[in-house]
Design a protein around this motif. Sequence first.
Motif, PDB file in Angstrom:
ATOM      1  N   PRO A   1       1.939  -0.609 -10.769  1.00 25.57           N
ATOM      2  CA  PRO A   1       2.833   0.530 -10.329  1.00 25.57           C
ATOM      3  C   PRO A   1       2.468   1.693  -9.534  1.00 25.57           C
ATOM      4  CG  PRO A   1       2.108   0.721 -12.574  1.00 25.57           C
ATOM      5  CD  PRO A   1       1.519  -0.536 -11.966  1.00 25.57           C
ATOM      6  N   PRO A   2       3.173   2.419  -9.062  1.00 25.56           N
ATOM      7  CA  PRO A   2       2.823   3.732  -8.308  1.00 25.56           C
ATOM      8  C   PRO A   2       2.080   4.619  -9.182  1.00 25.56           C
ATOM      9  CG  PRO A   2       5.243   3.596  -8.239  1.00 25.56           C
ATOM     10  CD  PRO A   2       4.717   2.270  -8.869  1.00 25.56           C
ATOM     11  N   ARG A   3       1.125   5.426  -9.009  1.00 24.72           N
ATOM     12  CA  ARG A   3       0.346   6.060  -9.773  1.00 24.72           C
ATOM     13  C   ARG A   3      -0.141   7.323  -8.809  1.00 24.72           C
ATOM     14  NH1 ARG A   3      -0.741   3.395 -14.426  1.00 24.72           N
ATOM     15  NH2 ARG A   3      -0.820   0.964 -14.426  1.00 24.72           N
ATOM     16  N   GLY A   4       0.571   8.215  -8.869  1.00 24.47           N
ATOM     17  CA  GLY A   4       0.110   9.620  -8.228  1.00 24.47           C
ATOM     18  C   GLY A   4      -0.555   9.050  -6.882  1.00 24.47           C
ATOM     19  N   GLY A   5      -1.612  10.116  -6.712  1.00 21.15           N
ATOM     20  CA  GLY A   5      -2.308  10.076  -5.394  1.00 21.15           C
ATOM     21  C   GLY A   5      -1.487  10.249  -3.876  1.00 21.15           C
ATOM     22  N   ARG A   6      -2.037   9.983  -2.771  1.00 21.54           N
ATOM     23  CA  ARG A   6      -1.566  10.146  -1.595  1.00 21.54           C
ATOM     24  C   ARG A   6      -0.955   8.975  -1.147  1.00 21.54           C
ATOM     25  NH1 ARG A   6      -4.317  14.275   1.321  1.00 21.54           N
ATOM     26  NH2 ARG A   6      -5.193  15.780  -0.361  1.00 21.54           N
ATOM     27  N   TYR A   7       0.419   9.312  -0.519  1.00 23.07           N
ATOM     28  CA  TYR A   7       1.161   8.290   0.011  1.00 23.07           C
ATOM     29  C   TYR A   7       0.573   7.860   1.394  1.00 23.07           C
ATOM     30  CZ  TYR A   7       5.046   8.661  -3.097  1.00 23.07           C
ATOM     31  OH  TYR A   7       5.898   8.875  -4.164  1.00 23.07           O
ATOM     32  N   ALA A   8       0.836   6.666   1.786  1.00 18.08           N
ATOM     33  CA  ALA A   8       0.222   6.547   3.323  1.00 18.08           C
ATOM     34  C   ALA A   8       1.565   5.439   3.965  1.00 18.08           C
ATOM     35  CB  ALA A   8      -1.002   5.245   2.865  1.00 18.08           C
ATOM     36  N   TRP A   9       1.151   5.312   5.166  1.00 15.87           N
ATOM     37  CA  TRP A   9       1.841   4.388   6.127  1.00 15.87           C
ATOM     38  C   TRP A   9       1.288   2.940   5.797  1.00 15.87           C
ATOM     39  CZ3 TRP A   9       6.355   5.576   7.851  1.00 15.87           C
ATOM     40  CH2 TRP A   9       6.781   6.809   7.962  1.00 15.87           C
ATOM     41  N   ARG A  10       2.048   2.074   5.726  1.00 10.46           N
ATOM     42  CA  ARG A  10       1.486   0.386   5.583  1.00 10.46           C
ATOM     43  C   ARG A  10       2.607  -0.367   6.057  1.00 10.46           C
ATOM     44  NH1 ARG A  10       3.169  -1.052   0.507  1.00 10.46           N
ATOM     45  NH2 ARG A  10       4.067   0.609  -1.133  1.00 10.46           N
ATOM     46  N   PRO A  11       2.151  -1.511   6.658  1.00  3.96           N
ATOM     47  CA  PRO A  11       3.205  -2.466   7.128  1.00  3.96           C
ATOM     48  C   PRO A  11       4.184  -2.876   6.177  1.00  3.96           C
ATOM     49  CG  PRO A  11       0.842  -3.214   7.466  1.00  3.96           C
ATOM     50  CD  PRO A  11       0.605  -2.171   6.498  1.00  3.96           C
ATOM     51  N   ASP A  12       5.379  -3.102   6.639  1.00  6.41           N
ATOM     52  CA  ASP A  12       6.547  -3.790   5.930  1.00  6.41           C
ATOM     53  C   ASP A  12       6.979  -4.785   6.592  1.00  6.41           C
ATOM     54  OD1 ASP A  12       8.286  -3.866   3.906  1.00  6.41           O
ATOM     55  OD2 ASP A  12       9.444  -2.074   4.470  1.00  6.41           O
ATOM     56  N   LEU A  13       7.765  -4.845   7.529  1.00  5.53           N
ATOM     57  CA  LEU A  13       8.176  -6.199   8.211  1.00  5.53           C
ATOM     58  C   LEU A  13       6.870  -6.625   9.222  1.00  5.53           C
ATOM     59  CD1 LEU A  13      11.721  -5.353   9.032  1.00  5.53           C
ATOM     60  CD2 LEU A  13      10.921  -6.988   7.168  1.00  5.53           C
TER      61      LEU A  13
ATOM     62  N   GLN B   1       2.682  22.014   1.823  1.00  8.17           N
ATOM     63  CA  GLN B   1       2.828  20.403   1.836  1.00  8.17           C
ATOM     64  C   GLN B   1       2.579  19.672   0.425  1.00  8.17           C
ATOM     65  OE1 GLN B   1       3.106  18.881   4.768  1.00  8.17           O
ATOM     66  NE2 GLN B   1       2.522  20.255   6.351  1.00  8.17           N
ATOM     67  N   PRO B   2       3.440  18.696   0.272  1.00  6.58           N
ATOM     68  CA  PRO B   2       3.575  18.150  -1.083  1.00  6.58           C
ATOM     69  C   PRO B   2       2.119  17.565  -1.292  1.00  6.58           C
ATOM     70  CG  PRO B   2       4.861  16.977   0.344  1.00  6.58           C
ATOM     71  CD  PRO B   2       4.490  18.135   1.148  1.00  6.58           C
ATOM     72  N   PRO B   3       1.828  17.354  -2.831  1.00  3.92           N
ATOM     73  CA  PRO B   3       0.578  16.692  -3.126  1.00  3.92           C
ATOM     74  C   PRO B   3       0.155  15.367  -2.606  1.00  3.92           C
ATOM     75  CG  PRO B   3       1.924  17.240  -4.920  1.00  3.92           C
ATOM     76  CD  PRO B   3       2.622  17.919  -3.817  1.00  3.92           C
ATOM     77  N   TYR B   4       1.275  14.525  -2.471  1.00  2.00           N
ATOM     78  CA  TYR B   4       1.034  13.182  -1.933  1.00  2.00           C
ATOM     79  C   TYR B   4       0.987  12.899  -0.587  1.00  2.00           C
ATOM     80  CZ  TYR B   4       6.042  13.706  -1.092  1.00  2.00           C
ATOM     81  OH  TYR B   4       7.401  14.367  -0.634  1.00  2.00           O
ATOM     82  N   SER B   5       1.387  13.983   0.097  1.00  7.29           N
ATOM     83  CA  SER B   5       1.357  14.036   1.742  1.00  7.29           C
ATOM     84  C   SER B   5      -0.356  13.664   2.193  1.00  7.29           C
ATOM     85  CB  SER B   5       1.795  15.105   2.344  1.00  7.29           C
ATOM     86  OG  SER B   5       1.594  15.220   3.645  1.00  7.29           O
ATOM     87  N   TRP B   6      -0.355  12.939   3.282  1.00  8.86           N
ATOM     88  CA  TRP B   6      -1.573  12.646   3.968  1.00  8.86           C
ATOM     89  C   TRP B   6      -2.249  14.211   4.607  1.00  8.86           C
ATOM     90  CZ3 TRP B   6      -0.777  14.158   9.145  1.00  8.86           C
ATOM     91  CH2 TRP B   6       0.332  14.080   9.557  1.00  8.86           C
ATOM     92  N   ALA B   7      -1.258  15.125   4.725  1.00  6.12           N
ATOM     93  CA  ALA B   7      -1.524  16.241   5.436  1.00  6.12           C
ATOM     94  C   ALA B   7      -2.128  17.086   4.304  1.00  6.12           C
ATOM     95  CB  ALA B   7      -0.473  16.901   6.314  1.00  6.12           C
ATOM     96  N   PHE B   8      -1.757  17.118   3.040  1.00  8.80           N
ATOM     97  CA  PHE B   8      -1.910  17.974   1.889  1.00  8.80           C
ATOM     98  C   PHE B   8      -3.562  18.429   1.992  1.00  8.80           C
ATOM     99  CE2 PHE B   8      -3.120  18.888  -2.647  1.00  8.80           C
ATOM    100  CZ  PHE B   8      -2.383  20.012  -2.774  1.00  8.80           C
TER     101      PHE B   8
END
Length: 578
Positions: free
Chosen positions: A72-84, A331-338
């Motif tokens: 399950p998702p647990r805090g930390g930074r979000y990232a861009w990743r492949p979907d389709l 910037q939100p704490p999950y952002s790559w730019a934070f």
Amino acid sequence: MPRWLPAIALGVSLLGAPTEAPSAGGPPPSLTVGVVGDPGSLDPFTYTTPAAADILSATSDGLLRYGPNGWPPRGGRYAWRPDLLAAMPTLHVSGPPGKGAVVTIAYRLRMGLRWSDGRRITSRDIRFTWREVMRQHGAYRSGYDQITRVDTPTPLTAVVHLRGTYAAWQTLFSFLLPCHPLQPREPGKDRPHHPLPVSSGPFAVVQRRAGRVVLRANPHYSGQDGPRPRVARIVVRSYRSPERLRAALRSREVSVADGLQLQAGELRALRKAGFGIASAPSPALSQFTFNLSDPFAQDEQVRRAFLLALDRRGMSRRLFDGRAAVVDSDQPPYSWAFSAGGPPQRQNVALARRILRQDGWQRGPGGDFEKDGRTLSLLVASPRSALGRQILRAATAQEAKAGIRLVPTYLPLAALFGPGGDLACGRYQVALFTLYGAVDADDAPTFNSEVGNRAAQGSDFSGYQNAAVNRWTADAQARMSLAARTKDYRQVQVALRRDLPMVPLFFLPVETAFNPRAVQGVAVQSFGGSLWSANRWQATSVAHVAPALRPEASRGDARRVSPLLSQHCRAGAGTQVE
């Protein structure tokens, strides 16, 4: 993308879509989800409401996905990743950053992808999506208007050509439109703003009535983000207010109450009643903005003392049980730019008083600081809301201990945010409101005085002017590398912490409450609510267990495709939109 426009309730039944049918021996194997407000348009390029965004997260997979890693998702930074996609796109940039660059982005789809009607998802759908966005009236075109052509050398490969750099290129094709819609339309007419006739996500919309949207599991789903749905049918019901939605949850009218913002007392009451809570930080930043054209607010030491007098952690604990993330950043704490820049500044009333005394302020008979015959009194404008009143009540008491008097005034949204409103015209000293961030980290509209000038209908309401911040935000807009943009935004955050044009309080939580006796596996992400995780939900009551899903062909008008759309699908690679 604009988010807050009046929603319109539509009663649309999709042509050729499978309809609801009760299962043998009982009610349909379904779950009911409640949302606040009618979703309005479910067109992925014109929607305006959070409820629509939530539904679309369950019905539309895109080329890339922005969100937490792992399950399950647990805090930390979000990232861009492949979907389709089979892998991250290949990006090629030549020439100087900005309009003079030559940019190509190569996408490769995963093999075996299918729409909910069984048709294959191909590179032609990518090209068709761009064309439809550009011809659709009112569509959100940012980035798409910089594409010059889309080549489709193979059914799985699309090469997108841009006329310059586009910083938020990862957000392109977050939704795909099918090249073979179930409903033909006449040439020259806009596509109706109703749900897509077929779905690329784990669920598809099969029925739409006022206040009610029905989703059915997509039997062809092979998402990279999780398994095929375990629940066959989800009914999404609209409620006029969070209070009515919470009442529906307590009465078991809904199993999942989505998009709530629970304060501490409400959270404890729901937990005590046995309900589960899924939470994540939202992109909504509650903050105080200073009017830097006001003599008091211009004083940097006053702004510094204002920050030191606030007990932001205490507010987060009292209002949200500590679930509102306190940061010294826009910037939100999950952002790559934070960039944290160290722990958030703690309350220090003694230091706030010392700073004011060093700045020439003296305590008057009433306890407020005075200087040159003027009392340090700040008029604070805020929208009329229960949360705003609670925050201002706490802030007023905390600032008073430091000798700063706050005078709250509560205004309708139009009077505060409208074109002739107090923020746009600078008729305030301090304003308390919520900044809603987008998926991308671009903050130029808020802090670049050339881009966000409030006199030009921008959102730089403070009147903040910093040539270096202008340069960094402009450079970030011209770059396509996350590493280069992160460097720019970290410097902006350092400048904001130093200059304090605004005082961030906390990023508000976004939450979903659910009945664990009816459903398990509910999780929330900052963008997309809880329906993003619906393919992992497990109904726990016998009546809600989904039957085995098998692929089935669409019926009726699925075979009738407009000649114009067929021509678009067959068009050769490299066709350019005029």
